[in-house]
Design a protein around this motif. Sequence first.
Motif, PDB file in Angstrom:
ATOM      1  N   PHE A 186       0.806  -1.220   0.000  1.00 16.28           N
ATOM      2  CA  PHE A 186       0.000   0.000   0.000  1.00 16.28           C
ATOM      3  C   PHE A 186       0.842   1.275   0.000  1.00 16.28           C
ATOM      4  CE2 PHE A 186      -3.184  -3.048   1.313  1.00 16.28           C
ATOM      5  CZ  PHE A 186      -4.317  -2.591   0.644  1.00 16.28           C
ATOM      6  N   SER A 187       2.129   1.167   0.184  1.00 17.90           N
ATOM      7  CA  SER A 187       2.970   2.359   0.137  1.00 17.90           C
ATOM      8  C   SER A 187       3.010   2.962  -1.262  1.00 17.90           C
ATOM      9  CB  SER A 187       4.395   2.008   0.602  1.00 17.90           C
ATOM     10  OG  SER A 187       4.969   1.035  -0.262  1.00 17.90           O
ATOM     11  N   HIS A 188       2.643   2.177  -2.270  1.00 15.37           N
ATOM     12  CA  HIS A 188       2.599   2.697  -3.643  1.00 15.37           C
ATOM     13  C   HIS A 188       1.383   3.602  -3.853  1.00 15.37           C
ATOM     14  CE1 HIS A 188       5.876   0.069  -4.902  1.00 15.37           C
ATOM     15  NE2 HIS A 188       5.265  -0.940  -4.290  1.00 15.37           N
ATOM     16  N   CYS A 189       0.421   3.531  -2.933  1.00 13.37           N
ATOM     17  CA  CYS A 189      -0.793   4.346  -3.080  1.00 13.37           C
ATOM     18  C   CYS A 189      -0.658   5.702  -2.398  1.00 13.37           C
ATOM     19  CB  CYS A 189      -1.997   3.599  -2.494  1.00 13.37           C
ATOM     20  SG  CYS A 189      -2.308   1.992  -3.272  1.00 13.37           S
ATOM     21  N   GLY A 190       0.211   5.804  -1.445  1.00 13.79           N
ATOM     22  CA  GLY A 190       0.394   7.057  -0.728  1.00 13.79           C
ATOM     23  C   GLY A 190       1.218   6.844   0.533  1.00 13.79           C
ATOM     24  N   LYS A 191       1.525   7.927   1.223  1.00 15.38           N
ATOM     25  CA  LYS A 191       2.319   7.843   2.439  1.00 15.38           C
ATOM     26  C   LYS A 191       1.455   7.310   3.583  1.00 15.38           C
ATOM     27  CE  LYS A 191       5.591  11.505   1.258  1.00 15.38           C
ATOM     28  NZ  LYS A 191       6.184  12.799   1.686  1.00 15.38           N
ATOM     29  N   ILE A 192       1.948   6.260   4.240  1.00 10.68           N
ATOM     30  CA  ILE A 192       1.224   5.617   5.336  1.00 10.68           C
ATOM     31  C   ILE A 192       1.709   6.196   6.658  1.00 10.68           C
ATOM     32  CG2 ILE A 192       0.757   3.400   6.469  1.00 10.68           C
ATOM     33  CD1 ILE A 192       1.224   2.036   3.783  1.00 10.68           C
ATOM     34  N   VAL A 193       0.780   6.392   7.586  1.00  7.31           N
ATOM     35  CA  VAL A 193       1.118   6.910   8.911  1.00  7.31           C
ATOM     36  C   VAL A 193       2.175   6.014   9.547  1.00  7.31           C
ATOM     37  CG1 VAL A 193       0.231   7.295  11.233  1.00  7.31           C
ATOM     38  CG2 VAL A 193      -1.129   7.993   9.244  1.00  7.31           C
ATOM     39  N   ASP A 194       3.188   6.624  10.085  1.00  7.95           N
ATOM     40  CA  ASP A 194       4.283   5.871  10.705  1.00  7.95           C
ATOM     41  C   ASP A 194       4.638   6.520  12.045  1.00  7.95           C
ATOM     42  OD1 ASP A 194       6.332   3.971  10.933  1.00  7.95           O
ATOM     43  OD2 ASP A 194       7.795   5.346  10.034  1.00  7.95           O
ATOM     44  N   PRO A 195       4.612   5.734  13.130  1.00  8.26           N
ATOM     45  CA  PRO A 195       4.380   4.275  13.163  1.00  8.26           C
ATOM     46  C   PRO A 195       2.902   3.938  13.326  1.00  8.26           C
ATOM     47  CG  PRO A 195       5.020   5.050  15.319  1.00  8.26           C
ATOM     48  CD  PRO A 195       5.025   6.268  14.444  1.00  8.26           C
ATOM     49  N   GLY A 196       2.589   2.664  13.214  1.00  5.17           N
ATOM     50  CA  GLY A 196       1.252   2.161  13.507  1.00  5.17           C
ATOM     51  C   GLY A 196       0.219   2.386  12.433  1.00  5.17           C
ATOM     52  N   GLY A 197       0.636   2.697  11.198  1.00  2.98           N
ATOM     53  CA  GLY A 197      -0.343   2.934  10.138  1.00  2.98           C
ATOM     54  C   GLY A 197      -0.969   1.669   9.597  1.00  2.98           C
ATOM     55  N   VAL A 198      -0.372   0.528   9.885  1.00  2.18           N
ATOM     56  CA  VAL A 198      -0.917  -0.761   9.437  1.00  2.18           C
ATOM     57  C   VAL A 198      -1.224  -1.610  10.664  1.00  2.18           C
ATOM     58  CG1 VAL A 198      -0.465  -2.877   8.140  1.00  2.18           C
ATOM     59  CG2 VAL A 198       0.392  -0.686   7.284  1.00  2.18           C
ATOM     60  N   ARG A 199      -2.433  -2.118  10.751  1.00  2.00           N
ATOM     61  CA  ARG A 199      -2.778  -2.990  11.881  1.00  2.00           C
ATOM     62  C   ARG A 199      -3.594  -4.177  11.377  1.00  2.00           C
ATOM     63  NH1 ARG A 199      -6.126   1.550  12.239  1.00  2.00           N
ATOM     64  NH2 ARG A 199      -8.357   1.128  12.525  1.00  2.00           N
ATOM     65  N   LEU A 200      -3.313  -5.326  11.933  1.00  2.00           N
ATOM     66  CA  LEU A 200      -3.979  -6.573  11.553  1.00  2.00           C
ATOM     67  C   LEU A 200      -4.798  -7.093  12.729  1.00  2.00           C
ATOM     68  CD1 LEU A 200      -1.048  -8.432   9.738  1.00  2.00           C
ATOM     69  CD2 LEU A 200      -3.050  -7.390   8.662  1.00  2.00           C
ATOM     70  N   ALA A 201      -5.963  -7.617  12.427  1.00  2.00           N
ATOM     71  CA  ALA A 201      -6.750  -8.304  13.456  1.00  2.00           C
ATOM     72  C   ALA A 201      -6.120  -9.666  13.700  1.00  2.00           C
ATOM     73  CB  ALA A 201      -8.190  -8.463  12.984  1.00  2.00           C
ATOM     74  N   ARG A 202      -5.860  -9.988  14.979  1.00  2.00           N
ATOM     75  CA  ARG A 202      -5.172 -11.226  15.324  1.00  2.00           C
ATOM     76  C   ARG A 202      -5.985 -12.046  16.321  1.00  2.00           C
ATOM     77  NH1 ARG A 202       0.079 -11.477  13.699  1.00  2.00           N
ATOM     78  NH2 ARG A 202       0.973  -9.548  12.838  1.00  2.00           N
ATOM     79  N   ASN A 203      -5.795 -13.343  16.249  1.00  3.93           N
ATOM     80  CA  ASN A 203      -6.428 -14.244  17.198  1.00  3.93           C
ATOM     81  C   ASN A 203      -5.818 -14.022  18.581  1.00  3.93           C
ATOM     82  OD1 ASN A 203      -6.461 -16.985  18.736  1.00  3.93           O
ATOM     83  ND2 ASN A 203      -8.059 -17.199  17.188  1.00  3.93           N
ATOM     84  N   TYR A 204      -6.684 -13.910  19.586  1.00  6.45           N
ATOM     85  CA  TYR A 204      -6.201 -13.562  20.927  1.00  6.45           C
ATOM     86  C   TYR A 204      -5.281 -14.640  21.487  1.00  6.45           C
ATOM     87  CZ  TYR A 204      -6.274 -12.347  25.874  1.00  6.45           C
ATOM     88  OH  TYR A 204      -5.912 -12.017  27.149  1.00  6.45           O
ATOM     89  N   MET A 205      -5.551 -15.914  21.160  1.00  5.94           N
ATOM     90  CA  MET A 205      -4.768 -17.008  21.722  1.00  5.94           C
ATOM     91  C   MET A 205      -3.535 -17.326  20.886  1.00  5.94           C
ATOM     92  SD  MET A 205      -6.360 -17.758  24.482  1.00  5.94           S
ATOM     93  CE  MET A 205      -5.557 -19.311  24.879  1.00  5.94           C
ATOM     94  N   THR A 206      -3.726 -17.450  19.554  1.00  2.00           N
ATOM     95  CA  THR A 206      -2.626 -17.898  18.695  1.00  2.00           C
ATOM     96  C   THR A 206      -1.770 -16.755  18.167  1.00  2.00           C
ATOM     97  OG1 THR A 206      -3.973 -17.824  16.686  1.00  2.00           O
ATOM     98  CG2 THR A 206      -4.015 -19.866  17.968  1.00  2.00           C
ATOM     99  N   LYS A 207      -2.285 -15.528  18.262  1.00  5.49           N
ATOM    100  CA  LYS A 207      -1.609 -14.327  17.754  1.00  5.49           C
ATOM    101  C   LYS A 207      -1.492 -14.328  16.227  1.00  5.49           C
ATOM    102  CE  LYS A 207      -0.738 -13.088  22.016  1.00  5.49           C
ATOM    103  NZ  LYS A 207      -1.211 -14.304  22.712  1.00  5.49           N
ATOM    104  N   GLU A 208      -2.196 -15.231  15.558  1.00  5.67           N
ATOM    105  CA  GLU A 208      -2.148 -15.292  14.096  1.00  5.67           C
ATOM    106  C   GLU A 208      -3.191 -14.356  13.495  1.00  5.67           C
ATOM    107  OE1 GLU A 208      -2.693 -19.298  12.920  1.00  5.67           O
ATOM    108  OE2 GLU A 208      -0.762 -19.996  13.703  1.00  5.67           O
ATOM    109  N   PRO A 209      -2.908 -13.771  12.309  1.00  5.24           N
ATOM    110  CA  PRO A 209      -3.864 -12.863  11.664  1.00  5.24           C
ATOM    111  C   PRO A 209      -5.183 -13.567  11.336  1.00  5.24           C
ATOM    112  CG  PRO A 209      -1.688 -12.658  10.675  1.00  5.24           C
ATOM    113  CD  PRO A 209      -1.635 -13.866  11.563  1.00  5.24           C
TER     114      PRO A 209
END
Length: 298
Positions: free
Chosen positions: A202-225
């Motif tokens: 997505f950096s090709h689309c525009g400047k991303i907020v840094d830090p923390g501009g990308v966040r993924l929903a993760r499983n609470y137990m396994t920590k996997e996306p």
Amino acid sequence: QKQRSCTMGNTSKVASKYVEKSHGEEQQKEENEEEEETQNDNDKVKGKRKRKRKQKQSSTSTNTATTTANNNAAPELQRTLYMEGLPFDCSVENVRQFFSETHGCTDIEDLRLPLWQDTKRLRGYGHIVFVSLETAQKALKDVNGQHLQGRYIQLQQAKDKKDAAGITTSSSSIRDQPNGCAKVFVKNLPYNVAEADLQAVFSHCGKIVDPGGVRLARNYMTKEPKGFGYVEFKNPEGALAAVQKSVKGEGIRIQGRRLVVDYDEGRIKGSFRTEDGRNWSKVYGSSNTRPKKLPKLS
């Protein structure tokens, strides 16, 4: 004189017999010729009938072959059925046997059955692709409404409104960008994706907020996306470019999967976690109170 008359009489008799004989031979010859012509005509008729029969058989076999070829050459979407009501404790092999052995729909090309990430159990729905259009129609007629392990199975023709990844591919279907919206919601992500992967794409689309501009929903137990997340740009133009790019041509892809991108106006949920399992809001703060530098992780 008497002898002459007798001789003439005998001659006339002989001539008469000769004429009768010649006339008989000619008549017999004519009859033979007529029989030969009749036989030839019959042979010609039989020959025509045979040719017509062969042509008809050839035409029938050609039509059958063409129909079979057309069935096999039918677009995949026409040979794909959407099914729901699958038992959650059922396996992929159970579903395959249900169609092939129980109902005779043997030419299964592909089974697409989503699984829960943590338990690896079926989600209860999916798609089945058949080799031929004929088998797909048979399954739609015979299997729809049947029971598998006590659950009612529903089948319907796969729809053409969206592509296989569930993405609208027409730019005319993009909703208007909310005023000042600089965040996008992203789904259909691979389950092994990392924040860096989204950052690179997505950096090709525009400047991303840094830090923390990308966040993924993760499983609470396994920590996997969980397969979805969010990208926040520094300005609304970046979000607009990301949404527009996602519906053009090949769209935006990660590991071969086409991503679904839409504008997001919601607030950051407190349940979001970082890759190491810490609360995202505590690490990065909210959108309005984001720290300028990433805090050192202990």
